[in-house]
Every structure is written in structure tokens, then in C-alpha cells.
Design a protein around this motif. Structure first.
Motif, mmCIF file in Angstrom:
data_model
loop_
_atom_site.group_PDB
_atom_site.id
_atom_site.type_symbol
_atom_site.label_atom_id
_atom_site.label_comp_id
_atom_site.label_asym_id
_atom_site.label_seq_id
_atom_site.Cartn_x
_atom_site.Cartn_y
_atom_site.Cartn_z
ATOM 1 N N GLN A 369 0.853 -1.182 0.000
ATOM 2 C CA GLN A 369 0.000 0.000 0.000
ATOM 3 C C GLN A 369 0.890 1.234 0.000
ATOM 4 O OE1 GLN A 369 -2.574 -0.293 3.405
ATOM 5 N NE2 GLN A 369 -3.316 -2.340 2.844
ATOM 6 N N ARG A 370 0.558 2.204 -0.836
ATOM 7 C CA ARG A 370 1.363 3.409 -0.959
ATOM 8 C C ARG A 370 0.469 4.651 -1.073
ATOM 9 N NH1 ARG A 370 4.509 -0.067 0.103
ATOM 10 N NH2 ARG A 370 6.527 -0.526 -0.874
ATOM 11 N N ASP A 371 1.080 5.792 -0.799
ATOM 12 C CA ASP A 371 0.498 7.098 -1.057
ATOM 13 C C ASP A 371 -0.734 7.373 -0.184
ATOM 14 O OD1 ASP A 371 2.484 7.000 -2.973
ATOM 15 O OD2 ASP A 371 1.117 6.647 -4.639
ATOM 16 N N GLY A 372 -1.566 8.309 -0.577
ATOM 17 C CA GLY A 372 -2.727 8.720 0.196
ATOM 18 C C GLY A 372 -2.387 9.824 1.184
ATOM 19 N N GLN A 373 -3.401 10.532 1.648
ATOM 20 C CA GLN A 373 -3.193 11.617 2.598
ATOM 21 C C GLN A 373 -2.559 11.110 3.897
ATOM 22 O OE1 GLN A 373 -6.948 13.548 3.212
ATOM 23 N NE2 GLN A 373 -6.777 14.800 1.379
ATOM 24 N N MET A 374 -1.692 11.943 4.449
ATOM 25 C CA MET A 374 -1.066 11.702 5.756
ATOM 26 C C MET A 374 -0.269 10.403 5.792
ATOM 27 S SD MET A 374 -1.697 14.386 7.444
ATOM 28 C CE MET A 374 -1.204 13.918 9.097
ATOM 29 N N ARG A 375 0.428 10.094 4.724
ATOM 30 C CA ARG A 375 1.336 8.952 4.750
ATOM 31 C C ARG A 375 2.570 9.364 5.546
ATOM 32 N NH1 ARG A 375 0.628 3.465 2.793
ATOM 33 N NH2 ARG A 375 2.525 2.532 3.622
ATOM 34 N N ILE A 376 2.810 8.734 6.690
ATOM 35 C CA ILE A 376 3.851 9.237 7.604
ATOM 36 C C ILE A 376 4.930 8.201 7.905
ATOM 37 C CG2 ILE A 376 2.302 10.908 8.698
ATOM 38 C CD1 ILE A 376 1.946 8.905 10.992
ATOM 39 N N ASP A 377 4.974 7.107 7.146
ATOM 40 C CA ASP A 377 5.940 6.057 7.469
ATOM 41 C C ASP A 377 7.057 5.933 6.440
ATOM 42 O OD1 ASP A 377 4.515 5.066 5.335
ATOM 43 O OD2 ASP A 377 4.264 3.049 6.176
ATOM 44 N N GLY A 378 7.278 6.991 5.656
ATOM 45 C CA GLY A 378 8.301 6.911 4.619
ATOM 46 C C GLY A 378 7.782 6.375 3.309
ATOM 47 N N ASN A 379 6.539 5.912 3.292
ATOM 48 C CA ASN A 379 5.869 5.491 2.065
ATOM 49 C C ASN A 379 6.600 4.376 1.328
ATOM 50 O OD1 ASN A 379 3.573 5.806 0.407
ATOM 51 N ND2 ASN A 379 4.743 6.997 -1.096
ATOM 52 N N GLY A 380 7.346 3.569 2.060
ATOM 53 C CA GLY A 380 8.032 2.456 1.424
ATOM 54 C C GLY A 380 9.358 2.812 0.801
ATOM 55 N N GLY A 381 9.725 4.105 0.869
ATOM 56 C CA GLY A 381 11.005 4.522 0.297
ATOM 57 C C GLY A 381 11.113 4.162 -1.173
ATOM 58 N N ALA A 383 11.611 1.099 -2.229
ATOM 59 C CA ALA A 383 11.281 -0.322 -2.401
ATOM 60 C C ALA A 383 10.143 -0.489 -3.405
ATOM 61 C CB ALA A 383 10.883 -0.921 -1.059
ATOM 62 N N PRO A 384 10.013 -1.660 -3.998
ATOM 63 C CA PRO A 384 8.948 -1.890 -4.981
ATOM 64 C C PRO A 384 7.563 -1.681 -4.370
ATOM 65 C CG PRO A 384 10.563 -3.671 -5.042
ATOM 66 C CD PRO A 384 10.897 -2.840 -3.854
ATOM 67 N N ASN A 385 6.638 -1.197 -5.196
ATOM 68 C CA ASN A 385 5.256 -1.004 -4.744
ATOM 69 C C ASN A 385 4.319 -1.997 -5.420
ATOM 70 O OD1 ASN A 385 5.260 0.024 -7.314
ATOM 71 N ND2 ASN A 385 4.268 1.979 -6.782
ATOM 72 N N TYR A 386 4.860 -3.146 -5.813
ATOM 73 C CA TYR A 386 4.053 -4.188 -6.451
ATOM 74 C C TYR A 386 4.562 -5.554 -6.001
ATOM 75 C CZ TYR A 386 8.114 -4.596 -9.518
ATOM 76 O OH TYR A 386 9.386 -4.773 -10.000
ATOM 77 N N TRP A 387 3.671 -6.556 -6.139
ATOM 78 C CA TRP A 387 4.014 -7.914 -5.728
ATOM 79 C C TRP A 387 3.309 -8.905 -6.643
ATOM 80 C CZ3 TRP A 387 1.854 -12.469 -3.858
ATOM 81 C CH2 TRP A 387 2.702 -13.338 -3.163
ATOM 82 N N PRO A 388 4.001 -9.958 -7.070
ATOM 83 C CA PRO A 388 5.379 -10.335 -6.741
ATOM 84 C C PRO A 388 6.402 -9.478 -7.470
ATOM 85 C CG PRO A 388 4.478 -11.889 -8.310
ATOM 86 C CD PRO A 388 3.356 -10.967 -7.942
ATOM 87 N N ASN A 389 7.616 -9.448 -6.943
ATOM 88 C CA ASN A 389 8.699 -8.730 -7.602
ATOM 89 C C ASN A 389 10.001 -9.481 -7.375
ATOM 90 O OD1 ASN A 389 10.353 -7.476 -5.264
ATOM 91 N ND2 ASN A 389 8.221 -6.931 -4.737
ATOM 92 N N SER A 390 11.062 -9.034 -8.036
ATOM 93 C CA SER A 390 12.360 -9.723 -7.988
ATOM 94 C C SER A 390 13.357 -9.032 -7.076
ATOM 95 C CB SER A 390 12.965 -9.796 -9.403
ATOM 96 O OG SER A 390 12.083 -10.426 -10.294
ATOM 97 N N PHE A 391 12.895 -8.071 -6.243
ATOM 98 C CA PHE A 391 13.843 -7.213 -5.547
ATOM 99 C C PHE A 391 13.796 -7.291 -4.025
ATOM 100 C CE2 PHE A 391 12.668 -5.343 -9.612
ATOM 101 C CZ PHE A 391 13.913 -5.323 -10.249
ATOM 102 N N ASP A 392 12.649 -7.567 -3.433
ATOM 103 C CA ASP A 392 12.615 -7.626 -1.970
ATOM 104 C C ASP A 392 12.421 -9.078 -1.527
ATOM 105 O OD1 ASP A 392 9.873 -8.310 -2.025
ATOM 106 O OD2 ASP A 392 9.230 -6.232 -1.817
ATOM 107 N N ASN A 393 12.383 -9.283 -0.223
ATOM 108 C CA ASN A 393 12.290 -10.651 0.314
ATOM 109 C C ASN A 393 10.983 -10.867 1.093
ATOM 110 O OD1 ASN A 393 12.801 -9.086 2.532
ATOM 111 N ND2 ASN A 393 14.520 -10.317 3.310
#
Length: 503
Positions: A369-381, A383-393
């Protein structure tokens, strides 16, 4: 170190220190104000936005943090990690509330009390969102908005209306059980510390073998049940409309921590299939003689939030928030709440409401989950915003997969719920009146009903009164007679109906 060096600078929201916090820049001491005084804009604009939308229901509430401690082993029923060891403690937040009134209403109003509990577990947050009653007024979520409208204000007079309430109840006999409970002294609890809490709905527990049982959750107050009479509630309403809030805060501040014993009722899937009543109908209770209470643990409240708005007002509870080892049931009202509660929070607090500290899981949260009002946790930096992907664990752990559930039908339709065991709205209310209430309770119940029904007015007054009296007579003839006598109503036309067996 001197106080001078300890002083903190007054700043704007962006951190700019400033001095003129009381005087606005003007043209001369009596002249018009200047648009360039940004501090004025910021203070006024923020003040205009201090009030978030109040909850449509449960607007007036109190809350506290505490702990839940497991005292008895129920791992035969559930693999939920918060129950996996006797003595284990889990941090919790509990919000009490009245249901129908606005945020400024009195704590002693005749109303159910919300009992919403958030467990901060290592497998995520579990929200058990119930009331101080084991039952509810309706059993189908399509009726919920209409029901709540009758508890609010008349669209013409903008006043509470006994006519609206009793008209709805008289047209929905399934409400009778909860109406009797509400009109008894249980409808005006002395304080939040002196009431029981219930999950109300039927839930399920799943153990390590993926075996499922159905359960009801109960929280029995260890302070003892204590209620106001109608007259006492009215007196306190005028003297201290925040009585329950004050009582809770003062008790915790003096170290008198309120406690509840958590218990469950357990029903097997086979017992649910053969039950003579619908065990997933929230207008019904499970008889304790058939489904005895099983001890689980102790809930204690021991910390008042340092800021009411931050924690109590922004707390968001949703029955959809379960953890591994706890599941849903075919309870129709529960199914409807799975959508409506998170939707209400997204409207009131924003799509990222679960990042607000009181709602945030204190353990790992990983999703896309990404974006939206008042996103206060770094928004995932980055890192990929989709799944599955080849980059995270991040992986989907198969051990959390829930077992399949057998459904009773493959036919979808708009059922009228009139099948066997579905339409008896009178047996349990009659038992509540004759077996649960004391003689004094019964007198107070009738008085409260009569006083409330005397407020019914308009051209359909007698139709509404007669329809509701029919329900009382069918539940218990003595109840019907007492209410009719209190209202000065001729009872001759009700006698044949009083002798009918419950439908």
C-alpha cells in the motif's frame, strides 16, 4: 542548568521560531490587519480544522491502555499467539462509548455502551468490537442505517423522537430482546467500570490442526455490575454529563485499575448445524447451560492516555482486523460490519488511519500500500510497490493459510429469514423478563418502557403502541399487561394474541 537554557522556542508548524503570538500586524494600533501576517493564517486555519468528523455512532467515548494476561489454556481451540502460553501478557487499548448520541451528549443516557478492544499482538492487531450487551436490535446489516436514523434526530424538529424509535421497534420484532435489555436498568450503567463487555457476534477459533469451533467472547466486570435507575441517571445527566469519563480517569489515576475476566462460549460446527436456533443471529444468546463459560484471562486497564484526541478520538476499531487463529462466522451483521467499519475510518481519518500511533501495529508491517493523505511512514522509500517482484524478500507465509469453510448452500438469494428457528423473536425476551430480571428490575423495566412510550405522538400513535404491545404480550403476558396498564390502554383486543405461542 538554569531555566533560561531549558526554555523551548515558540515556533510555527514548520519550525520557524516567532514572537508575536498574541498581536496581529496592523496598519497603526487601530488600523486594518495585514494579509502578510502568516502566523494569524496558520493559527486560524488550524483552529478551523481541529475537529475531525465525529463518529456517526459511538461518538461520545472514553478510553485507556492496559494489559491482557492469559490465565487458562485454550490452545485446544485456537493457535492465536496471544493465547499460546499461560501468563502471557499483551498490551491493549479499550474504548467505551455511548452509541446513539453526539460527542457532547451525556454519559448516562439510556443507550447501549460500546466496548471496543484492540490487542497489539505479534501477529498484528486484533480488534474485538462489541457492546455491553450480548445481543443487538437487528440481524441484517441492510437495516442498520435505518435503525440508527431512529436513534438520532427527527429531520423536521431536530429533536430525539420516541415516535421514530418505537415505530421502528414495533415494525421489527427481532429487536424485542435488546429493547427489553435497554429499557431495564442495564440501559443506564453506573460507569464503564461496572459493566460487562461482549464481542456480541459469533466468531470462530482455529487450532493448530486447522479445526474450527464457533465462539462468543465475554468480559465479566470484576468491579460488579452497577446501574443507575432512570431517575438517578437523569439527575447525574444534569450534574455531570461526563460522569463515566471522569470515573474511569480518576479510578486509574488513584491506582484502582478496573479489571474484567475474559471468557468464551464454545460451539462445534456440528452443534451449529443442528442448533434449534440460528447461532449466528446476533439478536439471540447462547444458553449458558448448553454452552458454559470457559475461563481465558484477565483484562486490566492501567494507563490513561496522555492526550485524549491522539488516542481516544483517533482510535479506529474494525471487526475485520483479526489475527491468525481467530476467524469470522456466517453472522450476517458481522459480515456487514467487515465493510462498514474500515470504510468509516477511511472517511473520518484517511486511508492511512492505521499509521496513527494508537492504531499502529507495534510489530512488523509489510505490504504494498502506498500514497494517500497523511502517509507518515516513509511510504516504502524506494522499495517496490508491487508484488510479486524480484527485488525484496517479502513472502506470503503458507502457515497462515486458513482452512476451507463448508457453506450450507450454493444458492444466493434475498432470503426473508423466515425458516425454522429464524423467526422466534419472543422466547428469549420472555425468558429475560421472567428469569433474568429481579422483581425490582421488572418494575423499573415497565416504568421505563411506559415513560418512553408516552412520548409517542402523531396520527399513528395508537397503531405504533398497539403493535408494540402485541410483541410484549407474545413475549410474556404479565409484561404486556403491565405496560398496557401503565399506558392506560384497553387490553381486551390483545388477549387472543397473548395466548399465541411464539412464531
Amino acid at each position: 542548568m538554569s531555566n533560561e537554557t531549558n526554555k523551548q522556542k515558540l515556533t510555527t508548524a514548520s519550525g520557524r521560531p516567532y514572537f508575536e503570538n498574541e498581536n496581529t500586524m496592523s496598519v497603526g494600533p487601530r488600523g486594518p490587519l495585514l494579509l502578510q501576517d502568516y502566523i494569524l493564517h496558520e493559527k486560524m486555519a488550524h483552529f478551523n480544522r481541529e475537529r475531525i468528523p465525529e463518529r456517526v455512532v459511538h461518538a461520545k467515548g472514553s478510553g485507556a491502555f492496559g494489559t491482557f494476561t492469559v490465565t487458562d489454556d485454550i490452545t485446544q481451540y485456537t493457535k492465536a499467539k496471544l493465547f499460546n502460553q499461560v501468563g502471557k501478557q499483551t498490551r491493549v487499548f479499550l474504548r467505551f462509548s455511548t452509541v446513539g448520541g453526539e460527542k457532547g451528549s451525556a454519559d448516562t443516557e439510556r443507550d447501549p455502551r460500546g466496548f471496543a478492544l484492540k490487542f497489539y499482538t505479534e501477529d498484528g492487531n486484533w480488534d474485538l468490537v462489541g457492546n455491553n450487551t450480548p445481543i443487538f436490535f437487528i440481524k441484517d446489516p441492510k437495516k442498520f442505517g435505518d435503525f440508527i436514523h431512529t436513534q438520532k434526530r427527527d429531520p423536521r424538529t431536530n429533536c430525539k423522537s420516541a415516535t421514530m424509535m418505537w415505530d421502528f421497534w414495533a415494525l421489527n420484532p427481532e429487536s424485542l430482546h435488546q429493547v427489553l435489555l435497554l429499557m431495564s436498568d442495564r440501559g443506564t450503567p453506573y460507569s464503564y467500570r461496572h459493566l460487562n463487555g461482549y464481542g456480541s457476534h459469533t466468531f470462530s477459533l482455529i487450532n493448530q490442526k486447522n479445526e474450527r469451533v464457533y465462539v462468543k467472547f465475554h468480559f465479566k466486570t470484576q468491579q460488579g455490575i452497577k446501574n443507575f435507575t432512570d431517575a438517578e441517571a437523569g439527575e447525574v445527566r444534569g450534574k455531570d454529563p461526563d460522569h463515566a469519563q471522569r470515573d474511569l480517569v480518576e479510578a486509574i489515576d488513584r491506582g484502582d485499575f478496573p479489571r474484567w475476566a475474559m471468557k468464551i462460549q464454545v460451539m462445534t460446527e456440528e452443534q451449529a448445524r443442528t442448533s434449534p436456533f440460528n447461532p449466528f443471529d446476533v439478536t439471540k444468546v447462547w444458553p449458558h447451560g448448553d454452552y458454559p463459560l470457559v475461563d481465558v484471562g484477565i483484562l486490566e486497564l492501567n494507563e490513561v492516555p496522555s492526550n485524549y484526541f491522539a488516542d481516544v478520538e483517533q482510535a479506529a476499531f474494525a471487526p475485520a482486523h483479526l489475527v491468525d487463529g481467530i476467524g469470522f462466522s456466517p453472522d450476517k451483521m458481522l459480515q456487514g460490519r467487515l465493510l462498514s467499519y474500515p470504510d468509516a475510518h477511511r472517511y473520518r481519518l484517511g486511508a492511512n488511519y492505521e499509521q496513527i500511533p494508537v492504531n499502529r501495529c507495534p510489530f512488523a508491517v509489510n505490504n504494498y500500500q502506498r500514497d494517500g493523505q497523511m502517509r507518515i511512514d516513509g511510504n516504502g522509500g524506494s522499495a517496490p510497490n508491487y508484488w510479486p517482484n524480484s527485488f525484496d524478500n517479502i513472502t506470503a507465509d503458507e502457515s497462515y493459510k486458513e482452512p476451507a469453510q463448508t457453506l450450507e448452500s450454493t444458492l444466493a438469494d434475498w432470503y426473508d429469514r423466515n425458516g425454522p428457528g429464524e423467526n422466534d423473536h419472543y422466547t428469549q425476551p420472555g425468558q429475560f423478563y421472567s428469569k433474568v430480571l429481579s422483581d425490582v428490575d421488572r418494575v423499573h423495566l415497565v416504568q421505563n418502557i411506559v415513560n418512553s412510550m408516552k412520548g409517542i405522538d402523531g396520527p399513528r400513535k395508537q397503531d405504533i403502541v398497539n403493535r408494540q404491545l402485541c410483541h410484549f404480550f407474545r413475549a410474556n403476558i404479565q409484561l404486556g399487561l403491565a405496560v398496557a396498564q401503565g399506558l392506560g390502554t384497553d387490553i381486551s383486543s390483545f388477549m387472543p394474541m397473548a395466548n399465541q405461542q411464539p412464531a
